[in-house]
Design a protein around this motif. Sequence first.
Motif, PDB file in Angstrom:
ATOM      1  N   ASP A 156       2.199   0.786  -4.183  1.00  0.00           N
ATOM      2  CA  ASP A 156       1.331   0.463  -5.326  1.00  0.00           C
ATOM      3  C   ASP A 156       0.061   1.326  -5.337  1.00  0.00           C
ATOM      4  O   ASP A 156      -0.328   1.902  -4.311  1.00  0.00           O
ATOM      5  CB  ASP A 156       0.937  -1.022  -5.269  1.00  0.00           C
ATOM      6  N   LYS A 207       0.806  -1.224   0.000  1.00  0.00           N
ATOM      7  CA  LYS A 207       0.000   0.000   0.000  1.00  0.00           C
ATOM      8  C   LYS A 207       0.837   1.271   0.000  1.00  0.00           C
ATOM      9  O   LYS A 207       0.339   2.341  -0.325  1.00  0.00           O
ATOM     10  CB  LYS A 207      -0.953  -0.006   1.194  1.00  0.00           C
ATOM     11  N   ILE A 217      -3.990   1.217  -7.024  1.00  0.00           N
ATOM     12  CA  ILE A 217      -5.067   0.604  -7.802  1.00  0.00           C
ATOM     13  C   ILE A 217      -6.273   1.537  -7.747  1.00  0.00           C
ATOM     14  O   ILE A 217      -6.665   1.964  -6.669  1.00  0.00           O
ATOM     15  CB  ILE A 217      -5.456  -0.787  -7.244  1.00  0.00           C
ATOM     16  N   TYR A 218      -6.794   1.881  -8.920  1.00  0.00           N
ATOM     17  CA  TYR A 218      -8.013   2.710  -8.970  1.00  0.00           C
ATOM     18  C   TYR A 218      -9.162   1.841  -9.467  1.00  0.00           C
ATOM     19  O   TYR A 218      -9.003   1.102 -10.447  1.00  0.00           O
ATOM     20  CB  TYR A 218      -7.857   3.878  -9.943  1.00  0.00           C
ATOM     21  N   LYS A 234     -12.638   4.597  -6.452  1.00  0.00           N
ATOM     22  CA  LYS A 234     -12.047   4.196  -5.166  1.00  0.00           C
ATOM     23  C   LYS A 234     -10.548   3.958  -5.367  1.00  0.00           C
ATOM     24  O   LYS A 234     -10.152   3.378  -6.388  1.00  0.00           O
ATOM     25  CB  LYS A 234     -12.699   2.926  -4.649  1.00  0.00           C
ATOM     26  N   VAL A 235      -9.770   4.383  -4.405  1.00  0.00           N
ATOM     27  CA  VAL A 235      -8.318   4.258  -4.504  1.00  0.00           C
ATOM     28  C   VAL A 235      -7.826   3.245  -3.475  1.00  0.00           C
ATOM     29  O   VAL A 235      -8.197   3.311  -2.305  1.00  0.00           O
ATOM     30  CB  VAL A 235      -7.632   5.615  -4.243  1.00  0.00           C
ATOM     31  N   TYR A 236      -7.037   2.303  -3.929  1.00  0.00           N
ATOM     32  CA  TYR A 236      -6.406   1.321  -3.033  1.00  0.00           C
ATOM     33  C   TYR A 236      -4.902   1.560  -3.112  1.00  0.00           C
ATOM     34  O   TYR A 236      -4.333   1.580  -4.186  1.00  0.00           O
ATOM     35  CB  TYR A 236      -6.764  -0.103  -3.450  1.00  0.00           C
ATOM     36  N   GLY A 237      -4.265   1.749  -1.965  1.00  0.00           N
ATOM     37  CA  GLY A 237      -2.833   2.064  -1.990  1.00  0.00           C
ATOM     38  C   GLY A 237      -2.651   3.547  -2.223  1.00  0.00           C
ATOM     39  O   GLY A 237      -3.403   4.374  -1.701  1.00  0.00           O
ATOM     40  N   GLN A 238      -1.711   3.896  -3.066  1.00  0.00           N
ATOM     41  CA  GLN A 238      -1.358   5.307  -3.254  1.00  0.00           C
ATOM     42  C   GLN A 238      -2.246   5.991  -4.302  1.00  0.00           C
ATOM     43  O   GLN A 238      -2.540   5.414  -5.335  1.00  0.00           O
ATOM     44  CB  GLN A 238       0.094   5.413  -3.738  1.00  0.00           C
ATOM     45  N   GLU A 239      -2.637   7.262  -4.000  1.00  0.00           N
ATOM     46  CA  GLU A 239      -3.274   8.087  -5.028  1.00  0.00           C
ATOM     47  C   GLU A 239      -2.152   8.885  -5.654  1.00  0.00           C
ATOM     48  O   GLU A 239      -1.595   9.796  -5.034  1.00  0.00           O
ATOM     49  CB  GLU A 239      -4.321   9.026  -4.446  1.00  0.00           C
ATOM     50  N   LYS A 240      -1.769   8.484  -6.834  1.00  0.00           N
ATOM     51  CA  LYS A 240      -0.614   9.113  -7.481  1.00  0.00           C
ATOM     52  C   LYS A 240      -1.068  10.373  -8.199  1.00  0.00           C
ATOM     53  O   LYS A 240      -2.149  10.444  -8.749  1.00  0.00           O
ATOM     54  CB  LYS A 240       0.012   8.137  -8.481  1.00  0.00           C
TER      55      LYS A 240
END
Lengths: 87, 87
Positions: free
Chosen positions: A58, A55, A60-61, B74-80
């Motif tokens: 990485d 987390k 994931i959207y 929805k964002v899992y981990g980093q919102e780049k």
Amino acid sequence: MFVIITYDVGEKRVNKVRKKLKEYLYWTQNSVFEGEITLSSLAKCMSELEAIINKNEDSIYVYEVKNPRNIKKKVYGQEKSFETLFL
Amino acid sequence: MFVIITYDVGEKRVNKVRKKLKEYLYWTQNSVFEGEITLSSLAKCMSELEAIINKNEDSIYVYEVKNPRNIKKKVYGQEKSFETLFL
């Protein structure tokens, strides 16, 4: 429900993430999966993915569209399909 | 209108494609741009992109959602965010 899942994941984990996503959706572009899925299957898929990803690195959207009629897809250039590629 | 644009483009052209997309949308993940845009701006953007890509090799998907309320992210981990990265 229709979803698009895009991801930017570390090299060491990307195959595992793809293998997991292939159980639920269609791999349509290098780091894009899409398709119709139920809420419960999506929840299961995401909890399994959360166990794979880091987390802190990485990303994931998940884009959710309740009614598939509310989203239109246009393809410019090649429509890639990775279904035939063996993981 | 809300759009998500994903792309899988040859190494030689990817910077040009990103530079063009940055004129219209937000770069939110490695090969993903998103944001609100008018039909006319989207048409202009895509015709400019078509002049850059190699249609036999490259792939650009445009997902259009007329009403932004019909899509949830929805964002899992980093919102780049790549806005700060200088191209």
